[in-house]
Design an enzyme around this catalytic site. Structure first.
Site, mmCIF file in Angstrom:
data_model
loop_
_atom_site.group_PDB
_atom_site.id
_atom_site.type_symbol
_atom_site.label_atom_id
_atom_site.label_comp_id
_atom_site.label_asym_id
_atom_site.label_seq_id
_atom_site.Cartn_x
_atom_site.Cartn_y
_atom_site.Cartn_z
ATOM 1 C CB SER A 123 -0.870 0.009 1.267
ATOM 2 O OG SER A 123 -1.468 1.280 1.480
ATOM 3 C CE1 TYR A 149 -2.792 -1.487 5.905
ATOM 4 C CE2 TYR A 149 -2.259 0.770 5.232
ATOM 5 C CZ TYR A 149 -2.737 -0.495 4.929
ATOM 6 O OH TYR A 149 -3.148 -0.768 3.642
#
Length: 310
Positions: free
Chosen positions: A158, A184
């Site tokens: 990501s 994350y």
């Protein structure tokens, strides 16, 4: 080393990318294939004739998706297997049960910005699920991948990797105040570093691994975020459909243009620019995420963590 470009881009769908691809006789594993990008990736790969295993935590949900894929593609060679990436025993059961070669492994499953949580081993949940689980899965399936002679691994990362490098002295937030987005980001950096080192380490087996940035897509991945809309900072014109979001994964898994290519980061169906500071939204890959020394260090750290869990 020239950057890889393709005829596809931001608006291309996974179906567009897979047009003309024939994977009959090839075996594929897609993690997290019970919904969202994983389900679409599995659907499109099944449409090419591949035998697809949906590796999922919720088997009932996976079986519903598999039935739908069979109905829409006509491919009946679909399998559903339980896999909990936060549980080393579940991963070991999956890899031990696998028989025969594996041609494509799509490490798609993940969690995003979840509340503070740790596995029974004391691992931070996002790092454990997004990276360590997939690391254990890939290494456990190494012999099956090597048997193909030209296997590919897709490591779904990501642009969120730009939120944090690996914080080597405190990966699991033992001292830092927990921050869901930093956790994350660190896990998504790990996904890229894994692709770099797997390609180097397994070169003699002709296994290649590449990281992909799917784009901003609203799926169950964002369930822990406000309004289910991720960071909330992505302009509306940059939001993709699920079909568009799965395109880069399918490209990296299947395109003849990527034969023998590994250790790179792709977004919008092309290799992304390496950045020394954050640029436009969703663009580029941080240099620390493709650093070979960092990739080797992460591999060693991951092996040590998993050994301690035995």
């Amino acid at each position: 080393m020239a950057a890889i470009t393709t005829p596809y881009g931001f608006s291309s769908t996974a179906a567009d990318v897979a047009q003309g691809i024939d994977l009959t006789g090839r075996r594929v594993v897609v993690t997290g294939a019970s919904s969202g990008l994983g389900a679409e990736t599995a659907r499109v790969l099944a449409g090419t004739g591949a035998a697809v295993t949906l590796a999922v935590r919720d088997v009932a949900a996976g079986e519903r998706v598999a039935k739908d894929i069979a109905d829409t593609t006509g491919n009946q060679d679909l399998h559903v297997a339980r896999l909990d990436l936060a549980d080393p025993a579940s991963i070991a059961a999956f890899t031990t049960a696998w028989q025969g070669p594996l041609h494509i492994l799509v490490n798609n499953a993940g969690v995003m910005a979840c509340p503070e949580r740790y596995t029974e081993q004391g691992w931070e949940w996002q790092f454990a699920t997004n990276h360590l689980g997939h690391f254990a899965l890939a290494t456990g399936l190494h012999d099956a991948l090597a048997a193909d002679g030209a296997a590919r691994i897709v490591s779904v990362s990501s642009s969120g990797h730009q939120l944090s490098p690996i914080v080597w002295d405190d990966v699991h937030f033992a001292f830092r105040r927990y921050d869901a987005w930093l956790a994350y980001g660190q896990s998504k950096t790990a996904n890229v570093l894994f692709a770099v080192e797997a390609t180097r380490r397994w070169a003699d087996d002709n296994i290649t691994a590449n990281a992909v940035m799917p784009g901003a897509i609203y799926t169950n991945l964002q369930r822990h975020t406000e309004g289910g809309r991720g960071s909330g900072g992505v302009p509306a014109e940059l939001i993709k459909t699920v079909g568009q979001g799965a395109a880069t994964s399918v490209l990296v898994a299947t395109s003849p243009l990527l034969e023998g290519i590994g250790g790179r980061y792709f977004a919008d169906c092309a290799e992304a620019e390496v950045l020394d500071r954050r640029g436009a939204p969703l663009q580029g890959v941080a240099r620390y995420a493709v650093d070979p020394a960092g990739a080797r260090r992460l591999w060693t750290l991951s092996e040590e963590m998993l050994a301690d869990a035995d």
